[in-house]
Enzyme design. Sequence first.
Site, PDB file in Angstrom:
ATOM      1  N   CYS A 260      16.193  -6.935  -0.475  1.00  0.00           N
ATOM      2  CA  CYS A 260      16.269  -8.140   0.358  1.00  0.00           C
ATOM      3  C   CYS A 260      17.579  -8.872   0.115  1.00  0.00           C
ATOM      4  O   CYS A 260      17.969  -9.726   0.886  1.00  0.00           O
ATOM      5  CB  CYS A 260      15.102  -9.059   0.055  1.00  0.00           C
ATOM      6  SG  CYS A 260      15.141  -9.621  -1.635  1.00  0.00           S
TER       7      CYS A 260
ATOM      8  N   GLU B 195       0.824  -1.217   0.000  1.00  0.00           N
ATOM      9  CA  GLU B 195       0.000   0.000   0.000  1.00  0.00           C
ATOM     10  C   GLU B 195       0.855   1.262   0.000  1.00  0.00           C
ATOM     11  O   GLU B 195       0.347   2.361  -0.087  1.00  0.00           O
ATOM     12  CB  GLU B 195      -0.985   0.000   1.169  1.00  0.00           C
ATOM     13  CG  GLU B 195      -0.381  -0.103   2.556  1.00  0.00           C
ATOM     14  CD  GLU B 195      -0.147  -1.542   3.018  1.00  0.00           C
ATOM     15  OE1 GLU B 195       0.466  -2.328   2.263  1.00  0.00           O
ATOM     16  OE2 GLU B 195      -0.540  -1.871   4.155  1.00  0.00           O
TER      17      GLU B 195
ATOM     18  N   SER C 156       8.347  -9.129   5.032  1.00  0.00           N
ATOM     19  CA  SER C 156       9.182  -9.319   6.223  1.00  0.00           C
ATOM     20  C   SER C 156       8.911 -10.690   6.858  1.00  0.00           C
ATOM     21  O   SER C 156       7.849 -11.287   6.659  1.00  0.00           O
ATOM     22  CB  SER C 156       8.902  -8.203   7.224  1.00  0.00           C
ATOM     23  OG  SER C 156       7.531  -8.200   7.537  1.00  0.00           O
TER      24      SER C 156
HETATM   25  P1  NAD Z   1       5.893  -6.157   4.965  1.00  0.00           P
HETATM   26  O1  NAD Z   1       6.016  -7.520   5.506  1.00  0.00           O
HETATM   27  O2  NAD Z   1       5.619  -5.046   5.910  1.00  0.00           O
HETATM   28  O3  NAD Z   1       4.705  -6.089   3.888  1.00  0.00           O
HETATM   29  C1  NAD Z   1       4.638  -7.000   2.804  1.00  0.00           C
HETATM   30  C2  NAD Z   1       3.177  -7.165   2.399  1.00  0.00           C
HETATM   31  O4  NAD Z   1       2.459  -7.723   3.498  1.00  0.00           O
HETATM   32  C3  NAD Z   1       2.486  -5.863   2.025  1.00  0.00           C
HETATM   33  O5  NAD Z   1       1.694  -6.078   0.891  1.00  0.00           O
HETATM   34  C4  NAD Z   1       1.643  -5.548   3.247  1.00  0.00           C
HETATM   35  O6  NAD Z   1       0.458  -4.869   2.931  1.00  0.00           O
HETATM   36  C5  NAD Z   1       1.335  -6.918   3.814  1.00  0.00           C
HETATM   37  N1  NAD Z   1       1.181  -6.891   5.267  1.00  0.00           N
HETATM   38  C6  NAD Z   1       1.871  -6.116   6.141  1.00  0.00           C
HETATM   39  N2  NAD Z   1       1.467  -6.376   7.401  1.00  0.00           N
HETATM   40  C7  NAD Z   1       0.528  -7.336   7.331  1.00  0.00           C
HETATM   41  C8  NAD Z   1      -0.252  -8.026   8.307  1.00  0.00           C
HETATM   42  N3  NAD Z   1      -0.127  -7.780   9.599  1.00  0.00           N
HETATM   43  N4  NAD Z   1      -1.122  -8.954   7.874  1.00  0.00           N
HETATM   44  C9  NAD Z   1      -1.255  -9.227   6.568  1.00  0.00           C
HETATM   45  N5  NAD Z   1      -0.532  -8.597   5.595  1.00  0.00           N
HETATM   46  C10 NAD Z   1       0.345  -7.666   5.969  1.00  0.00           C
HETATM   47  O7  NAD Z   1       7.224  -5.876   4.118  1.00  0.00           O
HETATM   48  P2  NAD Z   1       7.700  -4.514   3.443  1.00  0.00           P
HETATM   49  O8  NAD Z   1       8.125  -3.565   4.504  1.00  0.00           O
HETATM   50  O9  NAD Z   1       6.717  -4.070   2.422  1.00  0.00           O
HETATM   51  O10 NAD Z   1       8.978  -5.037   2.637  1.00  0.00           O
HETATM   52  C11 NAD Z   1      10.247  -5.157   3.198  1.00  0.00           C
HETATM   53  C12 NAD Z   1      10.501  -6.568   3.681  1.00  0.00           C
HETATM   54  O11 NAD Z   1      10.353  -7.490   2.610  1.00  0.00           O
HETATM   55  C13 NAD Z   1      11.923  -6.776   4.185  1.00  0.00           C
HETATM   56  O12 NAD Z   1      11.868  -7.573   5.331  1.00  0.00           O
HETATM   57  C14 NAD Z   1      12.605  -7.503   3.039  1.00  0.00           C
HETATM   58  O13 NAD Z   1      13.714  -8.291   3.399  1.00  0.00           O
HETATM   59  C15 NAD Z   1      11.489  -8.350   2.551  1.00  0.00           C
HETATM   60  N6  NAD Z   1      11.714  -8.797   1.196  1.00  0.00           N
HETATM   61  C16 NAD Z   1      12.056 -10.105   1.018  1.00  0.00           C
HETATM   62  C17 NAD Z   1      12.315 -10.582  -0.247  1.00  0.00           C
HETATM   63  C18 NAD Z   1      12.686 -12.017  -0.453  1.00  0.00           C
HETATM   64  O14 NAD Z   1      12.675 -12.439  -1.590  1.00  0.00           O
HETATM   65  N7  NAD Z   1      12.993 -12.789   0.556  1.00  0.00           N
HETATM   66  C19 NAD Z   1      12.214  -9.729  -1.370  1.00  0.00           C
HETATM   67  C20 NAD Z   1      11.853  -8.401  -1.139  1.00  0.00           C
HETATM   68  C21 NAD Z   1      11.596  -7.955   0.139  1.00  0.00           C
END
Ligand code: NAD
Length: 493
Positions: A280, A175, A225
């Site tokens: 990541c 978002e 995450s």
């Molecule tokens: P995030 O986990 O906050 O959000 C990711 C998605 O989950 C978003 O679409 C968000 O709306 C949704 N979300 C967030 N909280 C939620 C909840 N409580 N319940 C359900 N859905 C929820 O991650 P971010 O801050 O957008 O991205 C950064 C993170 O992503 C870092 O930890 C990074 O390492 C990781 N990442 C990992 C990879 C990989 O391939 N392993 C690739 C890119 C990013």
Amino acid sequence: MNVIESYVNGQRVVLGERRGPVFNPSSGEQSAEVALASQADVRRVVEQAAEAQKAWRKTGLVKRQAVFFRIRQLLDERKRELAEIITAEHGKAVDDAVGEVLRGLEVVDFCSSLMHHLKGEFAEQVATGVDVTQIRQPLGVVAGITPFNFPAMVPLWMISTAIAAGNAVVLKPSERDPSALLWIAELFAEAGVPEGVLNVVNGDKEAVDALLDDPDVKAVSFVGSTPIAKYIYSRAAENGKRVQAFGGAKNHMVVMPDADLDMAADAAVSAAYGSCGERCMAISVAVAVGDIADDLVAKIAERIPGLKIGDGFKDGNEIGPLITKDALERVSGYVAGAEGEGATVVVDGREKEFAEKGFFIGASLVDHVKPGMKVYDDEIFGPVLSVVRVDSYDEAVELINASRYANGTAVFTRDGKTARSFQFDIEVGMVGINVPIPVPVGAFSFGGWKDSLFGDTHMYGMEGFNFYTRRKVVSTRWPEPSESQIELGFPRH
Ligand code: NAD
């Protein structure tokens, strides 16, 4: 204020009453609000997607391939347009955003040979007069949930493979930067992806939970995450869905005493600070082996003032701001706390001044870091590089293998035997030998181990096609009626 919609059945529509703010991270100002879909909205979208999927799976593979060649062409022609949309909401430099699109395009390339990837297996005469065929069929409607840091690349990895395999997709992007995927969805439509096959639902936890609980969603791909990845994995699995949930990372780069230190310092700076450390696969820990640590730290430190950080739209800038004010405060907090934990802050990025008012911070370098310090244990997701000093190769491997994260890692050495041992010993999903960010090309697959991936299939490549198809095995025989008899024993060949 501009309202960012969802994209359903070939149209942009506002779903939901609630709104979330979207910022321009370079100015620090709100640029739009995104409409957040409700549970009931998600249900309707999934229902429509299920209808669209029935027709899409009947579309011939030659036609589907032609659609993918058109997607490839359009995306390549217009990559800069998409890159600018990414920069406006994410903040990364436009050139870096073009790189992101190209890494997504690689997977579109791979999917353009979808007929080859969907070919099944056949064995003639497994028993007398019996042939066996294994075919791959799509799952139906699949969901994707993606993070803010790659608003085009990660969704492209998911939607390309899922759609190529004959599924319909409902994807919920972050978002914080939702516009890139809306643009991509319209481009897919222009290339010939039928209405309802690719749907973008903007939303937050409510929309995610609705997808996780929806009986018509057959598989969930998540990237984000670790705590959320774990949650997604368990809730989707509890509901009987196929799930792959990619989590956070803490990537180590080992620098051996025989490494070329200038090359290693260039690589560490590029991999730690590129995209403001919001990758990541970013390197967040340099592991200096033996007596090279002082030299390595000095070489990294001397490169930091040359980094061009600022508005991603301005020519020459290589690194943009962090995504939000919260992220800025969080990252600053780790640097502020490092001295108190016993580490040495060699370069303090908080001291760098910026003309822009956005969420900017300079690159930080923290030496004498050890496990047990927050700066080491946590994923910071910002431009902070820690240096851990170890005495030997074995100690370096032990350190990395003890980490809960295992997304990517790298070793810098001129010695083939050390490199080969590292490849063998290290418990991490993606390994670079003198390659600091070893994101595999589209024909291979992407994924970490341990708390960096919950689930057993990687993203894209044949692993992607495995995730988005289910195998059906058909045994066939055409006996003469005269050969027929009752056989009550378990069938044997
Ligand atoms: P995030 O986990 O906050 O959000 C990711 C998605 O989950 C978003 O679409 C968000 O709306 C949704 N979300 C967030 N909280 C939620 C909840 N409580 N319940 C359900 N859905 C929820 O991650 P971010 O801050 O957008 O991205 C950064 C993170 O992503 C870092 O930890 C990074 O390492 C990781 N990442 C990992 C990879 C990989 O391939 N392993 C690739 C890119 C990013």
